[in-house]
Design an enzyme around this catalytic site. Sequence first.
Site, mmCIF file in Angstrom:
data_model
loop_
_atom_site.group_PDB
_atom_site.id
_atom_site.type_symbol
_atom_site.label_atom_id
_atom_site.label_comp_id
_atom_site.label_asym_id
_atom_site.label_seq_id
_atom_site.Cartn_x
_atom_site.Cartn_y
_atom_site.Cartn_z
ATOM 1 N N GLU A 18 0.894 -0.852 -0.144
ATOM 2 C CA GLU A 18 0.698 -0.359 0.044
ATOM 3 C C GLU A 18 0.961 1.221 0.156
ATOM 4 O O GLU A 18 1.874 0.934 0.949
ATOM 5 C CB GLU A 18 -0.693 -0.260 1.222
ATOM 6 C CG GLU A 18 -1.620 1.294 1.351
ATOM 7 C CD GLU A 18 -2.952 1.385 2.720
ATOM 8 O OE1 GLU A 18 -3.560 -0.233 2.324
ATOM 9 O OE2 GLU A 18 -2.273 1.932 3.250
ATOM 10 N N GLY B 246 -14.334 6.802 5.881
ATOM 11 C CA GLY B 246 -12.845 7.595 5.972
ATOM 12 C C GLY B 246 -12.758 7.976 7.088
ATOM 13 O O GLY B 246 -14.304 7.386 8.159
ATOM 14 N N HIS C 12 -13.208 -1.843 15.090
ATOM 15 C CA HIS C 12 -12.948 -0.077 14.970
ATOM 16 C C HIS C 12 -13.170 0.725 16.427
ATOM 17 O O HIS C 12 -14.190 0.770 16.916
ATOM 18 C CB HIS C 12 -14.169 0.576 14.634
ATOM 19 C CG HIS C 12 -14.286 1.751 13.502
ATOM 20 N ND1 HIS C 12 -14.551 2.375 14.204
ATOM 21 C CD2 HIS C 12 -13.496 2.384 12.692
ATOM 22 C CE1 HIS C 12 -14.436 3.502 13.297
ATOM 23 N NE2 HIS C 12 -13.981 2.972 12.061
ATOM 24 N N GLN D 71 -6.663 -4.092 9.542
ATOM 25 C CA GLN D 71 -6.283 -2.559 10.026
ATOM 26 C C GLN D 71 -5.007 -3.217 10.811
ATOM 27 O O GLN D 71 -4.762 -4.645 10.939
ATOM 28 C CB GLN D 71 -7.206 -1.893 11.363
ATOM 29 C CG GLN D 71 -6.049 -0.501 11.712
ATOM 30 C CD GLN D 71 -5.851 -0.036 11.208
ATOM 31 O OE1 GLN D 71 -5.231 0.564 10.573
ATOM 32 N NE2 GLN D 71 -6.889 1.338 11.058
HETATM 33 P P1 FAD Z 1 -17.461 1.459 7.497
HETATM 34 O O1 FAD Z 1 -17.216 0.539 7.171
HETATM 35 O O2 FAD Z 1 -18.350 2.493 7.506
HETATM 36 O O3 FAD Z 1 -17.694 1.690 9.354
HETATM 37 C C1 FAD Z 1 -17.408 2.548 10.556
HETATM 38 C C2 FAD Z 1 -18.197 2.712 11.809
HETATM 39 O O4 FAD Z 1 -19.374 2.855 11.600
HETATM 40 C C3 FAD Z 1 -17.244 1.177 12.544
HETATM 41 O O5 FAD Z 1 -17.525 1.322 13.872
HETATM 42 C C4 FAD Z 1 -18.953 -0.040 12.138
HETATM 43 O O6 FAD Z 1 -19.222 -0.561 13.659
HETATM 44 C C5 FAD Z 1 -19.986 1.583 12.224
HETATM 45 N N1 FAD Z 1 -20.806 1.216 11.432
HETATM 46 C C6 FAD Z 1 -20.778 0.390 9.882
HETATM 47 N N2 FAD Z 1 -22.670 0.717 9.650
HETATM 48 C C7 FAD Z 1 -22.870 0.859 10.651
HETATM 49 C C8 FAD Z 1 -24.646 1.100 10.331
HETATM 50 N N3 FAD Z 1 -25.210 1.006 9.474
HETATM 51 N N4 FAD Z 1 -25.186 1.941 11.690
HETATM 52 C C9 FAD Z 1 -24.692 2.074 12.580
HETATM 53 N N5 FAD Z 1 -22.986 2.047 13.153
HETATM 54 C C10 FAD Z 1 -22.344 1.735 12.095
HETATM 55 N N6 FAD Z 1 -8.685 6.020 5.250
HETATM 56 C C11 FAD Z 1 -8.817 7.093 4.100
HETATM 57 O O7 FAD Z 1 -9.431 8.859 4.344
HETATM 58 N N7 FAD Z 1 -8.168 7.413 3.131
HETATM 59 C C12 FAD Z 1 -7.808 5.648 2.637
HETATM 60 O O8 FAD Z 1 -6.914 4.894 1.654
HETATM 61 C C13 FAD Z 1 -7.817 4.541 4.143
HETATM 62 N N8 FAD Z 1 -7.176 3.067 3.508
HETATM 63 C C14 FAD Z 1 -7.505 2.341 4.566
HETATM 64 C C15 FAD Z 1 -7.136 0.648 4.243
HETATM 65 C C16 FAD Z 1 -7.870 -0.294 5.240
HETATM 66 C C17 FAD Z 1 -7.095 -1.383 4.748
HETATM 67 C C18 FAD Z 1 -7.924 0.143 6.415
HETATM 68 C C19 FAD Z 1 -8.662 -0.686 7.363
HETATM 69 C C20 FAD Z 1 -8.276 1.427 6.532
HETATM 70 C C21 FAD Z 1 -8.215 2.683 6.040
HETATM 71 N N9 FAD Z 1 -8.193 3.995 6.098
HETATM 72 C C22 FAD Z 1 -8.420 5.017 5.050
HETATM 73 C C23 FAD Z 1 -9.050 4.083 7.065
HETATM 74 C C24 FAD Z 1 -10.646 3.973 7.131
HETATM 75 O O9 FAD Z 1 -11.537 5.163 6.369
HETATM 76 C C25 FAD Z 1 -11.016 4.504 8.829
HETATM 77 O O10 FAD Z 1 -10.500 3.543 9.574
HETATM 78 C C26 FAD Z 1 -12.780 4.714 8.887
HETATM 79 O O11 FAD Z 1 -12.808 5.313 10.189
HETATM 80 C C27 FAD Z 1 -13.310 3.731 8.629
HETATM 81 O O12 FAD Z 1 -13.908 2.839 8.097
HETATM 82 P P2 FAD Z 1 -14.537 2.025 6.935
HETATM 83 O O13 FAD Z 1 -14.846 1.798 5.569
HETATM 84 O O14 FAD Z 1 -14.052 0.311 8.106
HETATM 85 O O15 FAD Z 1 -16.263 2.561 7.459
#
Ligand code: FAD
Length: 302
Positions: A19, A110, A153, A180
């Site tokens: 990455e 994000g 998370h 993560q």
């Molecule tokens: P989600 O899947 O939306 O989850 C976020 C939170 O919401 C979790 O606590 C989940 O339990 C909760 N949740 C999910 N759905 C619901 C719902 N329907 N109702 C209530 N709660 C819910 N960030 C960047 O900005 N740019 C990047 O390029 C980037 N790359 C990454 C790559 C990897 C491999 C990882 C692990 C993280 C990366 N991140 C990046 C960070 C990531 O955006 C953050 O960790 C963010 O806080 C969570 O993203 P997610 O897509 O898992 O969110």
Amino acid sequence: MRIDEIIATSGGEPVFSFEFFPPKTDEGERNLRETLEDLRAFDPDFVSVTYGAGGSTRNRTVELTHWIKRDLGIEAMAHLSCVGSTREDLQEILAGMERAGIENVLALRGDPPRGETEWRPHPGGLSYSTELASLIGENYPFSVGAACFPEVHPQAPNLASDLHFLKQKVDAGASFLITQLFFDNELYFRFVEEARAIGIDVPIIPGVMPITDVGQIKTITGMCGATIPDRLMAALDWRSTDPEAVLQLGVAYATLQCAELLARGAPGIHFYTLNRSPATRAILSALRLLQPWVRREVVRTA
Ligand code: FAD
């Protein structure tokens, strides 16, 4: 090639990915492009390019991903987050990715902007990565990946809740997951077990970050909520005035960590390189020589 197909056709061989993040300056981008050119010799299965929280580097994500795939011939994945974009903005970016021939997207929510702890979706935007995964799955031909968190998370109340929403994300079309970073493999194995128990059956690729700098790893783990085991932290602190010794320990630790992950069934390793690949190259070279996943077969048939 789609990453879900790369994994499905790997024949039990691990999938290795690196990455990178798009640099802010033209000079930084030139350096990164040189690093990536050198990387070809290491034959990664794919390279992924992160998506910034805002600003100029966002356009570079698609450009860089396109360049890696077209000019270097390495499969590439663009990250995309919901931060600061309406649904229409996201559709425009996704259409641009499709025009650029990109086949893989990591769908993310994000993080809240710096200084804010609470997540608020952009007006007219999406609230969770599941919505982005659905938007992509319903309208674009990409293979969709998503993030997951062996240590839960930071905003989730508990593992059960986080896994419940992770399952929704997979049902919405995420066909592989990348974790993560973590430093205790038991966290990963327990997480995979719990995920399988609720029917999450897609490949879960562990994300590994080789430690190369004590201050930096403390900042990163502080931000993302990953923990450093006490014994490792003590060993790092002990070497904190000797950067070379930290680097050596970081590479040795990550090599052993990856070897155990692969020997116990992880489908590959996603390396967080922080745009510096020498540590990762050394680890990958040792893994390819040692082939701990082959020993896994021996153990199984013994
Ligand atoms: P989600 O899947 O939306 O989850 C976020 C939170 O919401 C979790 O606590 C989940 O339990 C909760 N949740 C999910 N759905 C619901 C719902 N329907 N109702 C209530 N709660 C819910 N960030 C960047 O900005 N740019 C990047 O390029 C980037 N790359 C990454 C790559 C990897 C491999 C990882 C692990 C993280 C990366 N991140 C990046 C960070 C990531 O955006 C953050 O960790 C963010 O806080 C969570 O993203 P997610 O897509 O898992 O969110």
